[in-house]
Design a protein around this motif. Structure first.
Motif, mmCIF file in Angstrom:
data_model
loop_
_atom_site.group_PDB
_atom_site.id
_atom_site.type_symbol
_atom_site.label_atom_id
_atom_site.label_comp_id
_atom_site.label_asym_id
_atom_site.label_seq_id
_atom_site.Cartn_x
_atom_site.Cartn_y
_atom_site.Cartn_z
ATOM 1 N N ARG A 305 51.574 89.259 66.565
ATOM 2 C CA ARG A 305 51.436 88.077 65.714
ATOM 3 C C ARG A 305 52.239 86.903 66.268
ATOM 4 N NH1 ARG A 305 51.736 91.226 61.062
ATOM 5 N NH2 ARG A 305 49.638 91.995 61.329
ATOM 6 N N LYS A 306 53.220 87.210 67.118
ATOM 7 C CA LYS A 306 54.017 86.125 67.701
ATOM 8 C C LYS A 306 53.183 85.209 68.588
ATOM 9 C CE LYS A 306 58.518 88.305 67.614
ATOM 10 N NZ LYS A 306 59.382 89.236 68.336
ATOM 11 N N PHE A 307 52.012 85.702 68.982
ATOM 12 C CA PHE A 307 51.133 84.920 69.828
ATOM 13 C C PHE A 307 50.843 83.558 69.200
ATOM 14 C CE2 PHE A 307 46.749 83.689 70.877
ATOM 15 C CZ PHE A 307 46.882 83.519 72.230
ATOM 16 N N PHE A 308 50.644 83.561 67.876
ATOM 17 C CA PHE A 308 50.284 82.304 67.209
ATOM 18 C C PHE A 308 51.456 81.337 67.185
ATOM 19 C CE2 PHE A 308 47.370 85.507 65.586
ATOM 20 C CZ PHE A 308 46.178 84.907 65.939
ATOM 21 N N SER A 309 52.650 81.890 67.012
ATOM 22 C CA SER A 309 53.816 81.018 67.040
ATOM 23 C C SER A 309 54.039 80.486 68.455
ATOM 24 C CB SER A 309 55.019 81.795 66.496
ATOM 25 O OG SER A 309 56.076 81.791 67.383
ATOM 26 N N MET A 310 53.708 81.304 69.475
ATOM 27 C CA MET A 310 53.797 80.823 70.855
ATOM 28 C C MET A 310 52.780 79.720 71.110
ATOM 29 S SD MET A 310 54.261 84.451 72.780
ATOM 30 C CE MET A 310 54.307 83.929 74.462
ATOM 31 N N THR A 500 61.682 78.463 78.665
ATOM 32 C CA THR A 500 62.823 78.549 77.760
ATOM 33 C C THR A 500 62.379 78.345 76.322
ATOM 34 O OG1 THR A 500 64.091 77.566 79.549
ATOM 35 C CG2 THR A 500 65.156 77.664 77.392
ATOM 36 N N TYR A 501 61.524 77.347 76.093
ATOM 37 C CA TYR A 501 61.017 77.091 74.735
ATOM 38 C C TYR A 501 60.361 78.344 74.172
ATOM 39 C CZ TYR A 501 61.510 71.983 75.242
ATOM 40 O OH TYR A 501 61.989 70.723 75.393
ATOM 41 N N LEU A 502 59.495 78.968 75.005
ATOM 42 C CA LEU A 502 58.747 80.134 74.521
ATOM 43 C C LEU A 502 59.691 81.297 74.237
ATOM 44 C CD1 LEU A 502 55.596 79.994 76.803
ATOM 45 C CD2 LEU A 502 55.681 79.638 74.339
ATOM 46 N N ILE A 503 60.653 81.518 75.136
ATOM 47 C CA ILE A 503 61.564 82.647 74.936
ATOM 48 C C ILE A 503 62.415 82.413 73.696
ATOM 49 C CG2 ILE A 503 63.561 83.842 75.913
ATOM 50 C CD1 ILE A 503 62.262 83.406 78.668
ATOM 51 N N GLU A 504 62.894 81.174 73.524
ATOM 52 C CA GLU A 504 63.692 80.852 72.336
ATOM 53 C C GLU A 504 62.897 81.120 71.070
ATOM 54 O OE1 GLU A 504 66.648 77.326 73.985
ATOM 55 O OE2 GLU A 504 64.983 76.829 72.652
ATOM 56 N N ASP A 505 61.608 80.744 71.113
ATOM 57 C CA ASP A 505 60.768 80.922 69.930
ATOM 58 C C ASP A 505 60.570 82.399 69.632
ATOM 59 O OD1 ASP A 505 58.723 79.916 67.943
ATOM 60 O OD2 ASP A 505 57.502 81.249 69.193
ATOM 61 N N VAL A 506 60.268 83.164 70.679
ATOM 62 C CA VAL A 506 59.956 84.582 70.486
ATOM 63 C C VAL A 506 61.196 85.345 70.027
ATOM 64 C CG1 VAL A 506 59.389 86.678 71.746
ATOM 65 C CG2 VAL A 506 58.000 84.637 72.045
ATOM 66 N N MET B 1 42.767 92.264 67.834
ATOM 67 C CA MET B 1 44.237 92.208 67.735
ATOM 68 C C MET B 1 44.821 93.559 68.133
ATOM 69 S SD MET B 1 46.137 89.711 66.945
ATOM 70 C CE MET B 1 47.674 89.976 67.765
ATOM 71 N N MET B 2 45.823 93.467 68.960
ATOM 72 C CA MET B 2 46.425 94.710 69.451
ATOM 73 C C MET B 2 47.422 95.248 68.428
ATOM 74 S SD MET B 2 44.893 95.066 72.231
ATOM 75 C CE MET B 2 43.560 93.917 72.482
ATOM 76 N N GLU B 3 47.885 96.426 68.717
ATOM 77 C CA GLU B 3 48.867 97.066 67.839
ATOM 78 C C GLU B 3 50.131 96.234 67.774
ATOM 79 O OE1 GLU B 3 48.666 100.637 65.964
ATOM 80 O OE2 GLU B 3 49.017 101.394 67.963
ATOM 81 N N ASN B 4 50.631 96.057 66.583
ATOM 82 C CA ASN B 4 51.781 95.171 66.431
ATOM 83 C C ASN B 4 52.979 95.895 65.837
ATOM 84 O OD1 ASN B 4 53.306 92.849 66.296
ATOM 85 N ND2 ASN B 4 52.617 92.448 64.204
ATOM 86 N N SER B 5 52.844 97.173 65.587
ATOM 87 C CA SER B 5 53.963 97.870 64.960
ATOM 88 C C SER B 5 55.080 98.074 65.972
ATOM 89 C CB SER B 5 53.478 99.221 64.453
ATOM 90 O OG SER B 5 52.779 99.871 65.483
#
Lengths: 515, 247
Positions: A305-310, A500-506, B1-5
């Motif tokens: 789900r972090k993909f969307f925040s990235m 750096t931006y991406l790593i900070e976000d993740v 969507m891949m596994e996210n757990s």
């Protein structure tokens, strides 16, 4: 009972068909047997019409000597996709053009229109009908308006073998052996000349192809004081590194460019190696494990789900530079002028290259490749102007206004100087190119900066054909230096900062702790 | 969507990131190769016209086909380079029970599997790769060579007909077309059903995408690998992790 009769009958029919096929095949010429063709005149091809002042050719009145013929001997269209059709179609042309006396008179001089099999050349045009290329000559009056057509079969080639300015050069000018070229003032294309400087006709009956890759062939135009507006030196094709700002092939190109690309790539690897000095998820020693664990972490983050925040960071903070905007509007403006314009030029060039790779005849790809096309000329000049404006602003801020918080290091000076000189020499070279190549105003005006400069340059009587190669090399070497310098100097921030931006976000670094 | 757990205790790694990456590349390029290739061969069909026009005409579709072919072959080359890396740097072995090399056990497994399917025995004890997975692998690796050669012949007919007789191009065309049908048929029918249409994996076998497989599934489907990785009491060394041995 019936089937027993049908089988032998079918076999017989098959043999008959095979026999017919073999017979027809033995009549058709094969590439291997072409040398010993009993009637060599049969495969000759009509001479091209001289390009200037095409006047109808008087067909010989001595038709009485020719054999009797029916209307449909001439008034038909042979299927020139077959060897038989080619022979039939060429037979008509050869009735006159195989005759050594076949000629025409231009400006009081005789020009031979006699085509011999030896002059026709070998593969691949040996078995092509005359009218395949000379598509508009089989008519009365016997003359050509369009000249020989190459692009019904061949597609135009790209930046790898020829620069974009060669889009204004006819195929025949390079690929035929005739050395006399001219600039057609009606459509501003470089063509083979039908008559030389003294008005004498040029013999164009030799249909053999020139060695288009040889430098001698390029010197037809690329020599001092040529009439077609070519630079006085042969310049290499653009390299893959030029694609940052110009449509270019994906070849290394000249060894200097190859070296620059290699230095740049080596710099990226050195940086990655430096980053991997530290431990990755607890692994201290094995490089294989470090890369493996790092890749696993990246994979798991991207497919989560972090993909969307990235994606949000990519769009707002990296593409739109939100964090710089929050700091200072002036800084954001300066940075965006340079960065967005380079990014846009890169995107356009990439689009042109990819589109051209898939379909070289695509009008959009050709328009984007052609520097003199209205849209391309305008948009590249405009984006170049943005970069230049950004650089000028930077220079004023750093060296004139000098706000307290702005610290200028040597690395900054190098970066600013490289980009600034690159753009300045780019514009000067463009202006000289327009001066030299004699692009008409209605075309050139779209490149508004280059055209303005070309008008300035044409006030001087310098030999711009000799100046242009120097300017081109200065611009190209600056570009090579820019690419080689990318992973080492200030320009490294192009990769470091977004990362750096991406790593900070993740990893959820709080705003106060951001670097 | 891949596994996210978060890493489940119940999952172990089966494919490295590199192999997941290669699989995604193969998947995408294979699909586009099939779509563009069949659209060009069945050009008289309505759907083919639609696809080709979406791709910007026949020339463009052919260009796209060649681009995907180059991408596909790049995967093959990357895999071969990786095999060298596996042997030289990771000190791995190319042959043995954990590799793709077929052996006598595979034949046993096929027979055992048929006995099991007809209710006459236990399920076969597969090793790291079952015989079906080995067929998948070799079909792609060898099939790509013949598709590559015949494709190159059609890509540069002038160059090749200077060396080969002209009818070689026609033969290449026939081979390429029929092998394409074979490949798409095999992937569509065997590969898809054998991976996704199993009770354990349905509706989607995710292990080639997230690299992970549940411990109980590894134990059930690849007991040989399970035994070698987890049954011995000796701690396994980093570089000989069979997860890297997907050769």
């Amino acid at each position: 009972m019936k089937t027993k009769v049908i089988v032998p009958a079918a076999l017989g029919a098959a043999f008959l068909l095979m026999g017919v096929l073999l017979l027809t095949k033995s009549e058709a010429p094969s590439p291997a047997g072409a040398v010993s063709q009993p009637e060599p005149a049969v495969v000759a091809v009509a001479a091209p019409e001289p390009m200037e002042a095409p006047a109808p050719v008087e067909l010989p009145a001595s038709t009485a000597e020719k054999p009797e013929r029916a209307c449909l001997d001439c008034h038909r269209y042979a299927n020139i996709n077959t060897n038989e059709g080619v022979l039939a179609a060429n037979g008509m042309c050869n009735e006159c053009h195989a005759d050594p006396a076949c000629d025409r008179t231009i400006n009081g001089h005789k020009a031979s229109l006699h085509v011999t099999p030896e002059e026709l050349g070998k593969y691949p045009h040996e078995f092509v009908a005359c009218v395949q290329c000379h598509a508009d000559v089989a008519r009365s009056p016997h003359q050509s308006d369009a000249g020989a057509q190459c692009r019904t079969c061949h597609s135009v080639h790209g930046e790898k073998t020829a620069h974009a300015p060669h889009l204004r050069v006819d195929c025949q000018a390079c690929h035929r052996r005739s050395e006399v070229v001219r600039l057609d003032k009606t459509d501003y294309r470089v063509k083979l000349a039908g008559v030389d400087a003294d008005g004498k006709p040029v013999d164009l009956s030799d249909h053999r192809l020139a060695e288009a890759d040889s430098e001698d062939n390029c010197r037809k135009c690329h020599q001092a004081d040529n009439v077609v507006g070519a630079p006085a030196a042969i310049l290499p094709a653009k390299s893959a590194l030029c694609i940052l700002c110009h449509p270019a092939s994906l070849a290394f190109g000249h060894p200097i460019f190859a070296l620059a690309i290699l230095i740049g790539v080596a710099g990226v690897f050195l940086t990655l190696r430096f980053w991997l000095q530290g431990s990755v998820e607890g692994e201290e020693r094995s490089m294989h494990r470090k890369i493996d664990l790092g890749a696993e972490a990246v994979w798991r983050t991207v497919f989560s789900r972090k993909f969307f925040s990235m994606l949000r960071v990519l769009f707002l903070d990296i593409l739109l530079q939100r964090r710089i905007l929050k700091e200072s509007v002036a800084r954001w403006s300066v940075h965006s002028l340079i960065y967005t314009a380079i990014l846009a030029r890169f995107a356009l060039s990439l689009l042109a290259g990819i589109r051209f790779w898939f379909d070289p005849e695509n009008p959009m790809a050709l328009a984007l490749m052609d520097k003199n096309h209205g849209f391309t000329g305008f948009i590249y000049d405009l984006l170049g102007l943005f970069i230049l404006a950004g650089i000028v602003w930077v220079v004023i801020r750093r060296y004139v206004v000098k706000p307290e918080h702005v610290v200028t290091e040597i690395a900054d000076n190098v970066a600013v100087a490289l980009i600034g000189l690159l753009v300045v020499f780019g514009f000067i070279a463009e202006g000289v190119r327009i001066t030299v190549s004699q692009i008409p105003p209605e075309l050139g005006i779209h490149s508004f900066i280059g055209y303005f400069l070309s008008q300035l340059f044409s006030l001087s009587d310098w030999n711009w054909q000799r100046v242009y190669p120097w300017l081109w090399w200065i611009h190209a070497l600056l570009g090579a230096a820019f690419v080689a310098y990318l992973p080492f100097g200030k320009m490294r921030h192009m990769f470091n900062t977004p990362l750096t931006y991406l790593i900070e976000d993740v990893s959820g670094v709080k705003r106060e702790k951001r670097v | 969507m891949m596994e996210n757990s978060p890493i489940e205790n119940d999952a172990v790694r089966r494919f490295s990131v590199f192999h997941r990456f290669l699989h995604i590349f193969v998947m995408i390029s294979f699909t586009f190769l099939a779509v563009t290739g069949f659209s060009l061969s069945f050009s008289d069909q309505g759907w083919a016209g639609l696809v080709v026009s979406l791709l910007g005409g026949a020339e463009s579709a052919a260009g796209f086909h060649r681009f995907c072919a180059a991408l596909f072959y790049l995967v093959v080359v990357s895999h071969l380079i990786w095999l060298g890396y596996f042997k030289v740097v990771l000190k791995g072995r190319w042959t043995g029970s954990h590799t793709m090399i077929p052996n006598a056990t595979d034949w046993e497994n096929i027979l055992q599997n048929f006995r099991y399917i007809f209710g006459k025995g236990e399920p076969p004890l597969f090793n790291r790769f079952s015989y079906l997975e080995k067929i998948d692998y070799w079909a792609v690796l060898l099939g790509m060579q013949s598709m590559g050669v015949t494709g190159l012949l059609m890509w540069h007919p002038e160059a090749f007909s200077a060396v080969l007789p002209g009818y070689a191009i026609n033969i290449a065309n026939e081979f390429h077309f029929h092998e394409a049908i074979l490949a798409v048929g095999y992937i569509g029918v065997v590969h898809m059903t054998a991976t996704h249409l199993t009770p354990e994996a349905f509706p989607l076998e995710k292990s080639i995408f997230n690299g992970r497989i549940a411990r109980r599934r590894l134990k059930a489907e690849h007991p040989g690998e399970w035994k070698d990785r987890y049954a011995p009491t000796a701690p396994s060394e980093g570089t000989t992790d069979p997860a890297d041995a997907a050769s």
